[in-house]
Design an enzyme around this catalytic site. Structure first.
Site, short mmCIF file in Angstrom:
data_model
loop_
_atom_site.label_atom_id
_atom_site.label_comp_id
_atom_site.label_asym_id
_atom_site.label_seq_id
_atom_site.Cartn_x
_atom_site.Cartn_y
_atom_site.Cartn_z
N CYS A 275 -11.68 3.91 14.96
CA CYS A 275 -10.74 4.33 14.34
C CYS A 275 -10.81 5.71 13.91
O CYS A 275 -9.64 6.47 13.98
CB CYS A 275 -10.84 3.34 12.99
SG CYS A 275 -12.18 3.48 11.92
N HIS A 323 -12.49 1.86 7.17
CA HIS A 323 -11.51 1.97 8.24
C HIS A 323 -10.12 3.00 7.94
O HIS A 323 -10.00 2.99 6.87
CB HIS A 323 -10.84 0.56 8.64
CG HIS A 323 -9.95 0.33 9.74
ND1 HIS A 323 -10.49 0.18 11.28
CD2 HIS A 323 -8.58 0.33 9.97
CE1 HIS A 323 -9.47 0.21 12.10
NE2 HIS A 323 -8.42 0.12 11.40
N HIS A 335 -3.46 2.37 15.00
CA HIS A 335 -4.97 2.54 14.59
C HIS A 335 -5.60 1.79 15.53
O HIS A 335 -5.11 1.10 16.54
CB HIS A 335 -5.31 1.69 13.28
CG HIS A 335 -5.22 0.19 13.27
ND1 HIS A 335 -6.03 -0.72 12.61
CD2 HIS A 335 -4.47 -0.66 13.97
CE1 HIS A 335 -6.04 -1.79 12.82
NE2 HIS A 335 -4.92 -1.75 13.52
#
Length: 360
Positions: A275, A323, A335
């Protein structure tokens, strides 16, 4: 002499035979029941497996970001150590040159009989020659003193460089040990997740994977499957996005070009990403250097509220800031979700939102 004979065995008959047969069958049935119950584990409900797997993937992502941080620190320590060693080599070379110069002076003094320069000048009969040589000797003495001072400074500097190199080497080994610990943690979490998923049927696993690349909710309809939601997402996926500035537009455009590429923990592209690796690469394409991890990227720009979000902003999730995604407008982001789920467009509502940052 008595004969040795095997005792004769008489078969059971009548009621005794029936009783023995009944006991044998009961024993066999009991053994079968216990054997089966010892090996067959009850299969947990798919929703429970999904919740456990999601938790393991989230924990793996936390460990991944710690791995990324340790790797970044190890790289910095290694580069610093290399620079220190190069500088120590250069200063050692200068020291050897200075020592050679002092050796030449000592050799000349020995060949001249080791007399003090002042004594030799005093024995000179020509006054003009005496004065000229005195000036030369004074300058030679100053040069020799300067050379000695340079040697001392180089020796001190080399000692300091060696001490700093030792400290950096210790740091490097510590960071490499942390790197190995976090790598082990990531692999363990992902291994547990694979084991849990293997307990699902093929159909249940397919539904879970479909949810992971869609809405992220097992057994729920993908909200983007509705005509409006799907159209909005498709228009944001690869089409032009109105960004607040050129750099943000470049970051979004880069992220759009990575759609469909696989997630790989610790990866920064170009063929796979985690990520924070994706957001770092997107903004690097726009000429902005972001730090490596989620919890350093959140401080790489100006914090903004959710209501202020614009394409190009970084959006962060979970209480540990484990994240990150790149906002592209319309409540959507690009993402890199997790292993098995490629880079994709997703709603920012699918995970617990904790903050956003504007860079560039």
């Amino acid at each position: 002499m008595a004969a040795h004979r095997k005792p004769q065995q008489y078969p059971l008959g009548g009621r005794a035979a029936r009783t023995a047969a009944t006991l044998a069958l009961a024993s066999a049935a009991t053994a079968t029941v216990f054997e089966g119950s010892g090996h067959a584990e009850p299969r947990p409900p798919p929703a429970q497996v999904k919740a456990q797997v999601d938790r393991l993937y989230q924990e793996a992502e936390v460990a991944t970001e710690r791995y990324n941080a340790a790797k970044e620190k190890a790289t910095e320590a290694r580069s610093s150590l290399d620079r220190l060693r190069d500088e120590a080599a250069r200063r050692t070379e200068r020291l050897n040159t200075l020592r050679s110069g002092l050796g030449a002076i000592a050799t000349a003094q020995y060949r001249s009989g080791g007399l003090d320069p002042a004594v030799r000048l005093a024995l000179t009969s020509d006054p003009d020659q005496y004065l000229a040589r005195a000036a030369i000797a004074e300058k030679a003495g100053e040069r020799q003193a300067a050379a000695l001072g340079s040697v001392r400074r180089e020796l001190t500097g080399i000692g300091q460089l060696r001490a700093e190199s030792t400290r950096r080497l210790t740091e490097l080994r510590d960071h490499e040990a942390e790197l190995r610990r976090q790598e082990t943690a990531v692999r363990a979490k992902l291994g547990e997740a694979r084991t849990l998923l293997a307990r699902l049927t093929a159909e249940e696993r397919a539904r879970y994977e479909a949810a992971a690349t869609g809405s992220g909710r097992l057994g729920a309809a993908d909200p983007s499957s509705a005509s409006g939601g799907r159209a909005d997402r498709d228009s944001l996926a690869r089409g032009p996005v109105t960004a607040p500035n050129t750099r943000a537009a470049q970051a979004v455009s880069f992220a759009q070009g990575q759609l469909g590429k696989p997630y790989m923990w610790g990866a920064t592209g170009p063929s796979a990403y985690d990520c924070s690796g994706l957001t770092q690469a997107a903004w690097r394409a726009a000429g902005v250097a972001l730090p490596r991890t989620t919890y350093t990227q959140i401080n790489a720009g100006r914090r903004i509220s959710r209501s202020e979000l614009a394409p190009g902003d970084l959006v962060f999730f979970y209480s540990g800031i484990s994240h990150v995604g790149l906002y592209i407008g319309g409540g959507q982001m690009i993402h890199a979700p997790r292993p098995g789920a490629p880079v994709r467009v997703a709603p920012i509502d699918e995970m617990p939102f904790v903050g956003a940052t504007r860079v560039g």
